[in-house]
Design a protein around this motif. Structure first.
Motif, mmCIF file in Angstrom:
data_model
loop_
_atom_site.group_PDB
_atom_site.id
_atom_site.type_symbol
_atom_site.label_atom_id
_atom_site.label_comp_id
_atom_site.label_asym_id
_atom_site.label_seq_id
_atom_site.Cartn_x
_atom_site.Cartn_y
_atom_site.Cartn_z
ATOM 1 N N HIS A 193 0.806 -1.226 0.157
ATOM 2 C CA HIS A 193 0.078 -0.117 -0.067
ATOM 3 C C HIS A 193 0.752 1.017 0.023
ATOM 4 O O HIS A 193 0.444 2.473 0.292
ATOM 5 N N GLY A 194 2.078 1.318 -0.264
ATOM 6 C CA GLY A 194 3.096 2.316 -0.069
ATOM 7 C C GLY A 194 3.026 3.240 -1.381
ATOM 8 O O GLY A 194 2.042 3.260 -2.324
ATOM 9 N N GLY A 195 4.021 3.933 -1.616
ATOM 10 C CA GLY A 195 4.068 5.015 -2.701
ATOM 11 C C GLY A 195 5.425 5.668 -2.514
ATOM 12 O O GLY A 195 6.099 5.459 -1.788
ATOM 13 N N TRP A 196 5.629 6.723 -3.277
ATOM 14 C CA TRP A 196 6.688 7.506 -3.515
ATOM 15 C C TRP A 196 6.709 8.797 -3.421
ATOM 16 O O TRP A 196 5.602 9.293 -3.768
ATOM 17 N N TRP A 197 7.507 9.602 -2.751
ATOM 18 C CA TRP A 197 7.459 11.165 -2.701
ATOM 19 C C TRP A 197 7.205 11.736 -3.950
ATOM 20 O O TRP A 197 8.227 11.162 -4.875
ATOM 21 N N PRO A 254 1.472 9.983 3.836
ATOM 22 C CA PRO A 254 0.214 8.879 3.986
ATOM 23 C C PRO A 254 0.861 7.774 5.007
ATOM 24 O O PRO A 254 2.026 7.631 5.114
ATOM 25 N N HIS A 255 -0.076 7.223 5.600
ATOM 26 C CA HIS A 255 0.676 6.010 6.323
ATOM 27 C C HIS A 255 1.248 6.403 7.296
ATOM 28 O O HIS A 255 2.491 5.604 7.536
ATOM 29 N N ALA A 256 1.064 7.356 8.090
ATOM 30 C CA ALA A 256 1.866 8.093 8.990
ATOM 31 C C ALA A 256 2.563 7.064 10.159
ATOM 32 O O ALA A 256 3.725 7.087 10.411
ATOM 33 N N ASP A 257 1.692 6.262 10.544
ATOM 34 C CA ASP A 257 2.159 5.509 11.604
ATOM 35 C C ASP A 257 3.178 4.374 11.132
ATOM 36 O O ASP A 257 3.836 3.799 11.895
ATOM 37 N N GLY A 258 2.809 3.968 9.908
ATOM 38 C CA GLY A 258 4.130 2.924 9.371
ATOM 39 C C GLY A 258 5.276 3.733 8.867
ATOM 40 O O GLY A 258 6.423 3.455 8.937
#
Lengths: 353, 353
Positions: free
Chosen positions: A109-113, A134-138
């Motif tokens: 579920h990731g991505g790139w800046w 996004p997904h700040a906790d991870g």
């Protein structure tokens, strides 16, 4: 806010862009807004800057930053407003199968800046005043309390180069007593030396022709410097190690020449750990690898998985990878930062908004 | 004595050749003469037999044998006349830096059966009545006493296929709890399953379309069979393992298709252990490997280094890799042995002089 936009070859500008906001997308509740305290320019940013990688349209750039959390979405529970945080060079949730396997760069579920994340929401580049995460906790790791300002450069290396150098060493199988060669004396190569040292390498050869970088290499734990390249470089390495080469070779450049140098410097049964972004697709000579049992491991470094291991040593001062920064500029001078790295006037440039 | 000579495509003959003698070359004192008790045909012998690898002139062939020592040179101290010995598929001294590193296939003083050794002396092929063995103290491993005749097939696998399957598993990093896929259901692939099982794999998928081989795969420890190949095969493997693939994939064929199958069946951060002789040079897609952190390790298997570990389990009956032999012929019928393997009427043929 101000942020960096790349328009094309050698055309990087600082521009006024929209402030980031907590999104209303699928994972909106998981966002944080981070005010950037320090960012930097990566060797891989230069591929676009030099026109080697095409820039089809103007786009936000930069993928390494540390900062302070200004706002969090409703689903964020670990990261708090006011936290000082380190962001890896990509987004990850740290809960999917790949993240749990230690490969958060392959987060499902990731991505790139600076690119769309997997929800289709735009993610800011890191060379700006603020970033929506996004997904700040991870994705984010908070330091215990506010760090001493002197630690800023070293903390920033955990976003990419120190974790990437560590990944090269881990991928090459460096362990107590290993003999190590590091191909590439950029920030990642230098961090690879530091990583090999803390993993217990008995001998570490830095392949470098630049006296300033050689000095850092020696400070980071290199025991030998080899200036030769190509056949002469291979010959020198073999001479140093029983006529057969080193146990572990860290490839920290990403060109065909550097991969060839790395493979031929490795002893039979040894391993190349590679983290240089393959530029133009180096050819792997399968029959030579087969004949000599040289393994090739590595890839885009899952630095998020390494932050917990490396952060305490940065905080205690046991390691000081921030020495790779040899120039610091205000964010407004980002164009000069790129030019300085492109022209090799600087190894790595730290930017302060 | 009688020995096998390959003349060209599908032309293998049994012929009268000179008896081997202890040589007067540089390492003459290190030779042994071994009377072959059992030999066999290797999948890699078929590359010459099928004309894929050119046969420039008639040459001796075969590289797997076990037998009884008939004579030793003056420098041989460990191996004695009368010993029952296992020979790996190559010559090695077990004292050079590479042998001590566990990579005896890269022995600095080694050589190959049926080719000149590094002293320029001719070494016999293994598909014959007798073989001169250079560096006998390094190359050969004697069993404790004379083994029970029922163990002959399994002992013979230690010359190549069992050690090679083990090398695939070790190179892929198989350990307790690993999920494993084995590409290739020939003798090496089947031995790879057995190796993965004894190394503690939790789940082992055999990719096989042949019911007789599937039966052995299950007997050796495979938990699942997948008959699909290509995209469909990759899809099935991903479905079975969290949508991402297996930890460790053993590539035991050596074609471009099989390597592609192996790489795409591996989860991010997992490892392909490859031992299939690269035929035509499979392409390694470096950018895909980089993006997914899939490592590629392996090569020509240093089976000599594994004999001490595997031999006790063969002698005790804990493992029975000899099941891969499904046809036994007298040496005089070696041509039929090649034909049976070429036409897939047999997986692996054992030959008795």
């Amino acid at each position: 806010m101000l942020a960096t936009v790349i328009y094309g070859e050698r055309d990087v500008r600082i521009e006024e862009v929209s402030d980031p906001i907590l999104t209303a997308g699928t994972n909106s509740g998981g966002d944080a807004i981070v005010r950037v305290v320090a960012a930097c320019v990566c060797g891989s940013d230069l591929w676009s800057y030099r026109g080697v990688a095409e820039v089809a349209e103007p786009k936000r750039i930069g993928h390494e930053f540390i900062g302070i959390v200004e706002a969090v979405g409703s689903d964020v529970s670990k990261i708090k407003v006011g936290d000082f945080v380190i962001a890896p060079f990509y987004v990850c949730d740290m809960t999917c199968a790949n993240c749990l396997n230690g490969v958060s760069t392959s987060c499902l579920h990731g991505g790139w800046w600076g690119a769309d994340d997997r929800n289709g929401d735009f993610a800011d580049g890191a060379q700006g005043e603020r970033v929506r995460v996004p997904h700040a906790d991870g994705t984010l790791v908070a330091t215990p309390g506010q760090p001493d300002p002197s630690l800023i450069p070293s903390l920033l290396t955990l976003a990419d180069v120190m974790g990437t150098g560590h990944h090269a060493a881990v991928s090459a199988g460096v362990t107590t007593g290993s003999t190590v060669v590091v191909v590439g004396d950029g920030a990642v190569g230098l961090c690879g030396i530091l990583a090999a040292k803390r993993l217990g390498a008995s001998r570490i050869v830095a392949m470098s022709r630049h006296s300033d970088r050689q000095a850092i290499a020696l400070q980071f734990g290199a025991t030998d410097i080899v200036e030769e390249r190509g056949d002469a470089g291979v010959e020198r390495i073999k001479e140093m190690f029983d006529g057969i080469g080193a146990d572990c070779v860290l490839e920290c450049v990403g060109t065909e020449e550097s991969m060839d140098q790395a493979i031929r410097s490795t002893r039979p049964g040894g391993t190349v750990g590679y983290v240089g972004v393959p530029n133009g697709g180096p050819v792997l000579p399968i029959r030579d690898l087969f004949g000599s049992n040289v393994g090739v491991n590595g890839g885009v470094a899952p630095v998020r998985n390494y932050i917990e291991e490396l952060l305490p040593e940065v905080l205690s001062g046991a390691i000081n990878p921030g020495l790779v920064f040899d120039l610091e500029l205000p964010l407004a001078e980002v164009a000069e930062a790129y030019a300085a790295m492109d022209e090799r006037r600087a190894t790595k440039v730290l930017l302060r908004p």
